[in-house]
Design a protein around this motif. Structure first.
Motif, PDB file in Angstrom:
ATOM      1  N   HIS A 202       0.838  -1.208   0.000  1.00 43.54           N
ATOM      2  CA  HIS A 202       0.000   0.000   0.000  1.00 43.54           C
ATOM      3  C   HIS A 202       0.874   1.261   0.000  1.00 43.54           C
ATOM      4  O   HIS A 202       0.589   2.221  -0.715  1.00 43.54           O
ATOM      5  N   ALA A 203       1.937   1.237   0.810  1.00 40.57           N
ATOM      6  CA  ALA A 203       2.827   2.419   0.895  1.00 40.57           C
ATOM      7  C   ALA A 203       3.456   2.681  -0.474  1.00 40.57           C
ATOM      8  O   ALA A 203       3.540   3.828  -0.927  1.00 40.57           O
ATOM      9  N   TRP A 204       3.868   1.602  -1.164  1.00 43.66           N
ATOM     10  CA  TRP A 204       4.436   1.721  -2.520  1.00 43.66           C
ATOM     11  C   TRP A 204       3.361   2.250  -3.482  1.00 43.66           C
ATOM     12  O   TRP A 204       3.580   3.202  -4.232  1.00 43.66           O
ATOM     13  N   MET A 244      -3.382 -13.386   2.501  1.00 46.58           N
ATOM     14  CA  MET A 244      -4.238 -12.224   2.782  1.00 46.58           C
ATOM     15  C   MET A 244      -5.709 -12.578   2.538  1.00 46.58           C
ATOM     16  O   MET A 244      -6.591 -12.160   3.296  1.00 46.58           O
ATOM     17  N   LEU A 245      -5.973 -13.367   1.489  1.00 43.06           N
ATOM     18  CA  LEU A 245      -7.366 -13.760   1.206  1.00 43.06           C
ATOM     19  C   LEU A 245      -7.932 -14.611   2.347  1.00 43.06           C
ATOM     20  O   LEU A 245      -9.092 -14.463   2.735  1.00 43.06           O
ATOM     21  N   VAL A 246      -7.089 -15.501   2.894  1.00 40.39           N
ATOM     22  CA  VAL A 246      -7.538 -16.335   4.012  1.00 40.39           C
ATOM     23  C   VAL A 246      -7.832 -15.457   5.237  1.00 40.39           C
ATOM     24  O   VAL A 246      -8.852 -15.629   5.912  1.00 40.39           O
ATOM     25  N   GLY A 250     -11.465 -15.100   6.768  1.00 41.54           N
ATOM     26  CA  GLY A 250     -11.627 -15.654   8.116  1.00 41.54           C
ATOM     27  C   GLY A 250     -11.887 -14.608   9.181  1.00 41.54           C
ATOM     28  O   GLY A 250     -12.558 -14.879  10.177  1.00 41.54           O
ATOM     29  N   LEU A 251     -11.351 -13.400   8.999  1.00 46.20           N
ATOM     30  CA  LEU A 251     -11.422 -12.401  10.074  1.00 46.20           C
ATOM     31  C   LEU A 251     -12.262 -11.189   9.700  1.00 46.20           C
ATOM     32  O   LEU A 251     -12.521 -10.333  10.558  1.00 46.20           O
ATOM     33  N   GLY A 252     -12.647 -11.074   8.424  1.00 48.58           N
ATOM     34  CA  GLY A 252     -13.419  -9.902   7.994  1.00 48.58           C
ATOM     35  C   GLY A 252     -12.509  -8.699   7.789  1.00 48.58           C
ATOM     36  O   GLY A 252     -11.394  -8.853   7.298  1.00 48.58           O
ATOM     37  N   HIS A 253     -12.971  -7.525   8.203  1.00 46.62           N
ATOM     38  CA  HIS A 253     -12.196  -6.278   8.123  1.00 46.62           C
ATOM     39  C   HIS A 253     -11.522  -6.075   6.770  1.00 46.62           C
ATOM     40  O   HIS A 253     -10.285  -6.083   6.681  1.00 46.62           O
ATOM     41  N   PRO A 254     -12.310  -5.847   5.678  1.00 43.17           N
ATOM     42  CA  PRO A 254     -11.677  -5.692   4.363  1.00 43.17           C
ATOM     43  C   PRO A 254     -10.615  -4.596   4.331  1.00 43.17           C
ATOM     44  O   PRO A 254      -9.604  -4.741   3.649  1.00 43.17           O
ATOM     45  N   ASP A 255     -10.815  -3.499   5.102  1.00 40.69           N
ATOM     46  CA  ASP A 255      -9.814  -2.418   5.094  1.00 40.69           C
ATOM     47  C   ASP A 255      -8.469  -2.906   5.618  1.00 40.69           C
ATOM     48  O   ASP A 255      -7.422  -2.423   5.216  1.00 40.69           O
TER      49      ASP A 255
END
Ligand code: NAD
Length: 285
Positions: A202-204, A244-246, A250-255
């Motif tokens: 994201h920083a890149w 990241m997809l898992v 599994g945990l939600g929080h798309p952001d």
């Protein structure tokens, strides 16, 4: 009689697990559906053993004996003799569930069925094995396997104490330090590491800095041996995206957990890191 294990998947991790076990005196049947991958693993093993002899980490006789303990198979050829089947195939729940179904019906009733998954739930991978669920466990090695000391051992609610004890014993026999964790998406290591790697993308992507600068800042500022983008290339950008997809599923929080578009674009372009010669960085020269 020496112990025999089967390692299913002959990629980056499976080939590393195989040579580490063989170097510890264990006979290893390296299994893969791809003959190219089996050949690549064989060449990697030969090169690693030759380098170990050159660097005087082992004698030529020890290298020959280690080589003789390794066999390469397109089927579960040594299932009947195996005390462990360690799955290190592609990070995809459907592929792993299918392999575990086959392992449960092919390997003996006292064989431990371990998975090297980086992030997928151990309960889910073992959901189709019936009575064998108490022998299913996570045995999460780190890359490069011959060098990295940790094995994150992941117990699901169904895993028996005997399975845990035998997995800890095998890890120690392979010269590793096992540390237990519970069965949550990403366990400990990737729940903490992968969002940091994703944030570096994201920083890149946001133009905060280029890859060299991001890696330089994180290396010097946090005393990391390598920066997060260089590490992503070493792990494999496809593996990072999949983890990241898992976490996301599994945990939600798309952001927080959705894979960065920059990472996804590189994977879709076939730039997977060291294993394809190009990822964030170019390794062709
Ligand atoms: P890889 O892409 O290098 O290798 C995967 C191998 O699995 C390939 O050789 C492929 O042919 C084989 N395969 C696919 N389907 C199969 C099947 N049905 N039967 C047998 N073999 C099959 O991947 P990798 O980086 O070695 O990752 C393997 C596992 O290890 C994944 O679960 C990954 O998350 C985990 N892991 C990877 C790293 C890393 O740094 N790369 C670190 C820790 C854990």
């Amino acid at each position: 009689m020496s112990e025999v294990i089967s390692v299913i998947g002959a990629g980056t991790m499976g080939s590393g697990i195989a040579i580490t076990a063989a170097s510890a005196g264990i006979e290893v049947c390296q299994v893969d559906v791809s003959s190219d991958q089996l050949e690549r693993a064989k060449q990697y093993h030969a090169k690693t053993l030759a380098r170990n002899v050159e660097k005087e980490r082992m004698t030529a006789d020890e290298a020959e004996a280690t080589k003789a303990r390794l066999s390469y198979c397109d089927s579960h050829a040594r299932a009947a003799e195996s005390s462990f089947a360690i799955e290190a195939a592609t990070e995809n729940a459907d592929i792993k569930k299918k392999i575990f179904g086959a392992m449960a019906s092919t390997y003996p009733a006292d064989c431990i069925l371990a998975t090297n998954t980086s992030s997928i739930s151990i309960s889910e991978i073992g959901s189709g094995v019936g009575d064998a669920a108490d022998r299913v466990i996570g045995m999460h090695f780190f890359n490069p396997v011959p060098v990295m000391k940790l094995v994150e051992v992941i117990k699901s609610p169904a895993t028996s104490e005997d399975t845990l004890a035998r997995t800890i014993a095998l890890s120690e026999r392979m010269g590793k330090t096992p540390i237990p964790a519970n069965d949550f998406p990403g366990f400990v290591s990737n729940r903490v590491l992968m969002p940091m790697i994703n944030e570096a993308f994201h920083a890149w992507n946001d133009g905060v800095a280029g890859p060299e600068e991001i890696d330089g800042i994180m290396k010097l500022g946090c005393a990391f041996p390598m920066g997060p983008l260089r590490l992503a290339d070493l792990i494999g950008l496809d593996v990072c995206r999949d983890i990241m997809l898992v976490l996301h599923e599994g945990l939600g929080h798309p952001d927080k957990y959705a894979p960065c578009t920059k990472l996804v674009e590189l994977v879709e372009a076939g730039h997977l890191g060291n294993k394809t010669g190009k990822g964030v960085y170019d390794y062709s020269s």
